[in-house]
Structures are given as C-alpha cells and as structure tokens.
Write a protein that holds these residues in place. Structure first.
Motif, short mmCIF file in Angstrom:
data_model
loop_
_atom_site.label_atom_id
_atom_site.label_comp_id
_atom_site.label_asym_id
_atom_site.label_seq_id
_atom_site.Cartn_x
_atom_site.Cartn_y
_atom_site.Cartn_z
N THR A 1 4.49 14.65 -11.14
CA THR A 1 5.03 14.75 -12.49
C THR A 1 4.02 15.41 -13.42
OG1 THR A 1 6.28 12.73 -12.11
CG2 THR A 1 6.04 13.42 -14.39
N LEU A 2 2.76 15.04 -13.28
CA LEU A 2 1.73 15.63 -14.13
C LEU A 2 1.51 17.10 -13.81
CD1 LEU A 2 -0.94 12.77 -14.19
CD2 LEU A 2 0.62 13.45 -16.01
N ALA B 1 2.95 5.98 -2.82
CA ALA B 1 4.12 6.75 -3.25
C ALA B 1 4.17 6.89 -4.77
CB ALA B 1 5.40 6.10 -2.73
N ALA B 2 3.83 5.83 -5.48
CA ALA B 2 3.83 5.89 -6.94
C ALA B 2 2.76 6.84 -7.45
CB ALA B 2 3.63 4.49 -7.52
N GLN B 3 1.58 6.83 -6.81
CA GLN B 3 0.52 7.74 -7.23
C GLN B 3 0.91 9.19 -6.96
OE1 GLN B 3 -2.93 6.30 -5.15
NE2 GLN B 3 -3.48 4.88 -6.81
N ARG B 4 1.54 9.46 -5.84
CA ARG B 4 1.98 10.82 -5.53
C ARG B 4 3.05 11.28 -6.52
NH1 ARG B 4 2.29 10.75 1.07
NH2 ARG B 4 0.04 10.72 1.40
N VAL C 1 0.84 -1.21 0.00
CA VAL C 1 0.00 0.00 0.00
C VAL C 1 0.87 1.25 0.00
CG1 VAL C 1 -1.63 1.31 1.42
CG2 VAL C 1 -2.01 -1.11 1.02
N THR C 2 1.93 1.25 0.79
CA THR C 2 2.84 2.40 0.83
C THR C 2 3.48 2.66 -0.53
OG1 THR C 2 3.32 1.90 3.14
CG2 THR C 2 4.84 3.37 2.01
#
Length: 173
Positions: A168-169, A160-163, A155-156
């Motif tokens: 980046t976007l 972190a990948a979504q953040r 989950v962490t």
C-alpha cells in the motif's frame, strides 16, 4: 451528547450493580454493603474491589466512544492500551470474586465446613475415566501441536499484514 452521557452512566451503574449484588453476592445493606460470609478476613479488600469495579467499568464504557467524535469525555487514542489492560484487570477481579461467591454458595447449605471435595478424591469410579484415558506424553504432544499451530497462524498473519502495508505504501508513492 447529554443522551449519550446518560446512557453511558445508566449502563455502567446497572452493570456495576449486577456485578456487586448478583455476581459477587455483596452489596447487602444488613451486612455493611458486604455479604453474610466472607472468605478474606480484611473487609477493606472487598470495599476496594467494589470501588475499583465502579471506576474500571466506567473507563471501559468510555472506550466505546468513537475516536475523533468530538466528545469532551473521550479517551485519547494513546491510552487505548492502558484502557484495555485495565479492563483485563477488572475482569480478572470479577472472576475471583465470582468464584468466591460460587464457593460460598456451594458450601453454605450442604456442609458444616467450607470444603467441597473434588470428584477425583472421593474414590468413586467414573465412566469417562475408563472409556478414554490419555497418557501424559500424548496430552503434552497435543498441547505442543496446538501451540505451534497457533504460533504459525499468528506469524503468517503478521507477515501478510506487513506485506500488505508495504504494498500500500509503495503504490501510494
């Protein structure tokens, strides 16, 4: 491209031959391309798995081609999940028939019956059972702890990948 095609075909055929002949104990000419002793009564299961192994192994090798390489035989990107699932199926089939081959070899020369008793059903006392014996509750607690730890790390990493993706976007805009 001819070199890569030849390399992929040779790799697939070699690995397929090793699977069938060495790992599964099948492919013997004197037994109609099967083995001397079979555990399943229907021989079509064996022929079907041999054919499936050849096709699925070839599909997996095709997944090694880099995307957008321009190769005429590359697998489209949207089929990657399907290819991975098929490789998982192939490895599962391989494991079942490898286990069958090991069992046949274990029972072939040592016993008159196709049964090998497990170590805990022989009545022998083993040193390792006396030295360290886990209670059922403690083992369950260990499994639960490790499972929760793996879930927390997963989950962490997803968060972190979504953040990172959202940062980046936002910087690109």
């Amino acid at each position: 491209q001819v070199f890569w095609i030849a390399l992929f075909v040779a790799s697939s055929l070699y690995s397929f031959t090793w699977d069938v002949y060495m790992d599964w104990g099948l492919g013997r000419l004197e037994h109609n391309f099967l083995g001397p002793r079979l555990m399943f009564p229907n021989r079509l299961y064996y022929y079907g798995v041999i054919a499936a192994d050849l096709v699925l192994r070839s599909m997996w090798v095709l997944s090694l081609i880099p995307p957008q390489s321009g190769a005429r035989f590359e697998i489209p990107a949207y089929l990657t999940a399907v290819t991975m699932s098929l490789e998982l199926l192939r490895r599962t089939l391989w494991a079942f028939f490898r286990l069958e081959n090991e069992h046949r070899h274990n029972t072939e020369h040592f016993r008159r019956v196709s049964f090998v008793p497990l170590h805990f059903s022989t009545g022998h006392q083993h040193k390792y059972t006396e030295e360290k014996e886990h209670k059922g509750g403690r083992v369950l607690a260990e499994v639960a702890f490790v499972s929760l730890l793996v879930i927390a790390i997963s989950v962490t990493s997803v968060i972190a990948a979504q953040r990172a993706t959202s940062r980046t976007l936002s910087t690109e805009l």
